[in-house]
Design a protein around this motif. Structure first.
Motif: not given
Length: 526
Positions: A101-106, A108-109, A125-126, A160-161
């Motif tokens: 997973f990548d929980s970034s600023t903008q 979740l990928k 998920v944007n 988002a998760l």
């Protein structure tokens, strides 16, 4: 001596790739080097013993071996290849999948790969587009009443998760094949868990309900301070005074006390919202927060992400009592233990096994920050290797065996080699500024943006622009208006590295030079 070792990650041997890694400890090994045999399982290598050269708690080098598909491991130098292995004790089946997973600023990928590192599935998920009800812009809340205050709702990351796993389930994703899960997250953001959240909520997740519905009351404050925040100047100054100035903080923690760092953010919470601080049971970074959701328990903060808090002793890899005392009372109990970045945090909570049909044996690998994980993903193992990451914020970083932090940069533990460090420079205004210029000058089109860049002369005829919307840390620039920049000229015979000697600048009040003249958006010279 025979060592049973877990393969942390590796490049397929059949493709001639490297197998980077770290061996944490070897029983009975006391000399600096020793001969041994290693049993490797999965990840492109056949099971079986092979000759190795071993440094205790350091690098492990394969001298021979053949991949499952018949390709030899690429040899390097005098026939050795660096290998990184993690905790000992388990192997995975040949059809195993791994989620990252990548929980970034903008957004979740998620990325799913198999044991040969082949891409199996991606999803995203944007926050702005898919979770509009939170009212974020670029994934954050900008406080209209407090200049420079940026937060994001912790519940947004929870939902988002939920949404991500639901998407995968609807696509028929084979959760039962997932052997391990890990991830990265935007650095410096912090989540404040409410008293009792661990035992009453997190450990007792009901698989018949969503995470969001069960964690509504899990947080002492629902707004999490973000890395873009710049409201803690007073707290940074106070912490630096208590720890012997900026140089003292840098020598201790690897960075000076900066506004976005978690320590100053915690101190500000304590000073301005003391009730929130005392109602907090655990402070998580976003990386350990997301791992906690998967564990159903508080996950430890890893060494690499902890280095961005102004709280960890960089050299001893533990919480610094002096830094804790300079931040807030009783803070140690709210932080919990630290962990190696590649260590196993525990098994996936039964909630996910029952709700999504994950394997009950699925392991959670400790999460880390996005910048440390970028280095791990690029397999940068040698001092002198440099990488540039262009994200919401831009960074340039490289590996070093020595820790000599400076006041403008940052040093943190290497996430895949505990014996080395990562040196990094950060420019906060990255993709947001590029997107602003794109929207103003190229009608929101990256294709048109790229065409304009191609038409511009190399190096912008010796002119350099630092485009920024928000407060900037490198170079230090205040965020006073939309679409501003610092703009200056460099003689044609000057090197970029010498640009800091040109101190004359002129500020443009509202509009930067046109995109047609833009060739270089960002450069960091040393």
């Amino acid at each position: 001596m025979q060592v049973m070792a877990q393969v942390g990650y590796q490049y397929p041997a059949a493709a001639g790739g490297r197998v980077p890694g770290v061996l944490e400890a070897v029983d009975g090994c006391s000399s600096s080097t020793a001969s041994s045999s290693l049993q490797l399982h999965g990840g492109g290598m056949r099971s079986g013993a092979m000759s190795v050269k071993l440094r205790c708690c350091g690098s492990l080098f394969l001298e021979c071996g053949r991949g499952r598909n018949g390709g030899r491991v690429r040899r390097r130098g005098a026939a050795v290849v660096p290998v990184i292995v993690g905790c000992s004790g388990f192997e995975f089946p040949p059809d195993a999948l791994f989620l990252g997973f990548d929980s970034s600023t903008q957004s979740l990928k998620v990325t799913a790969i198999d044991s040969e590192l082949r891409l199996v599935k991606t999803a995203k998920v944007n926050y702005d587009a898919d979770l509009k009800h939170y009212g974020t812009k670029d994934g954050v809340h900008r406080d209209p009443h407090v200049k420079g205050r940026y937060t994001a709702p912790a519940l947004m990351w929870v939902e988002a998760l939920d949404m991500m796993l639901t998407k995968l389930a609807e696509d028929g994703f084979p959760f039962h094949k997932v052997y391990a899960i890990s991830g990265s997250a935007q650095q410096h953001g912090s989540v404040f868990w409410a008293q009792g959240a661990r035992d009453s909520l997190l450990k007792n997740l009901d698989p018949s309900k969503s995470l969001l519905s069960q964690l509504q009351n899990a947080f002492a404050t629902k707004e999490s301070p973000m890395w873009m925040d710049s409201t803690t100047s007073a707290q940074c100054h106070a912490i630096e005074e208590a720890l012997g100035g900026a140089a003292g903080v840098t020598a201790l923690t690897g960075s000076r006390s900066l506004e976005r760092y978690t320590g100053p953010q915690i101190r500000r919470i304590y000073e301005t919202q003391e009730d929130v601080y005392h109602a907090t049971e655990r402070v998580s970074l976003i990386s350990s927060f997301m791992a906690s959701l998967l564990l159903g328990d508080y996950a430890a903060i890893d060494h690499s992400d902890a280095a961005g808090m102004t709280l960890m002793d960089l050299h001893h890899r533990n919480w610094s009592p002096d830094a804790l005392n300079a931040t807030a009372p009783g803070l140690l109990d709210k932080l919990g233990p630290l962990a190696l970045p590649h260590s196993i945090a525990g098994k996936l909570h039964p909630y996910y096994v029952e709700r999504y049909n994950f394997s009950p044996n699925c392991q959670i690998v400790t999460w880390s920050g996005d910048n440390p994980c970028s280095l791990a993903g690029l397999a940068m193992t040698r001092p002198g290797d440099i990488a540039i990451s262009l994200g919401t914020g831009d960074t340039v970083f490289g590996v070093t065996h020595d820790s000599h932090p400076g006041l403008d940069g940052h040093v943190f533990p290497n996430p895949v080699d505990p014996n080395s460090y990562v040196a990094m420079l950060v420019h906060k205004n990255g993709s947001l500024s590029r997107e602003e210029v794109r929207n103003q000058k190229a009608n929101g089109s990256w294709e048109a943006f790229n065409e304009l860049l191609d038409k511009s002369p190399p190096l912008n005829e010796g002119k350099m622009g630092f485009y920024y919307k928000e407060w900037e840390s490198l170079p230090p620039l205040p965020g006073e208006a939309e679409s501003m920049c610092n703009f200056f000229s460099i003689p044609h015979n000057s090197s970029i590295a010498a640009s800091e000697s040109h101190s004359s600048t002129r500020r443009l009040p509202s509009v930067c030079p046109s995109t047609e003249s833009l060739k270089l958006l960002h450069c960091s010279g040393s």
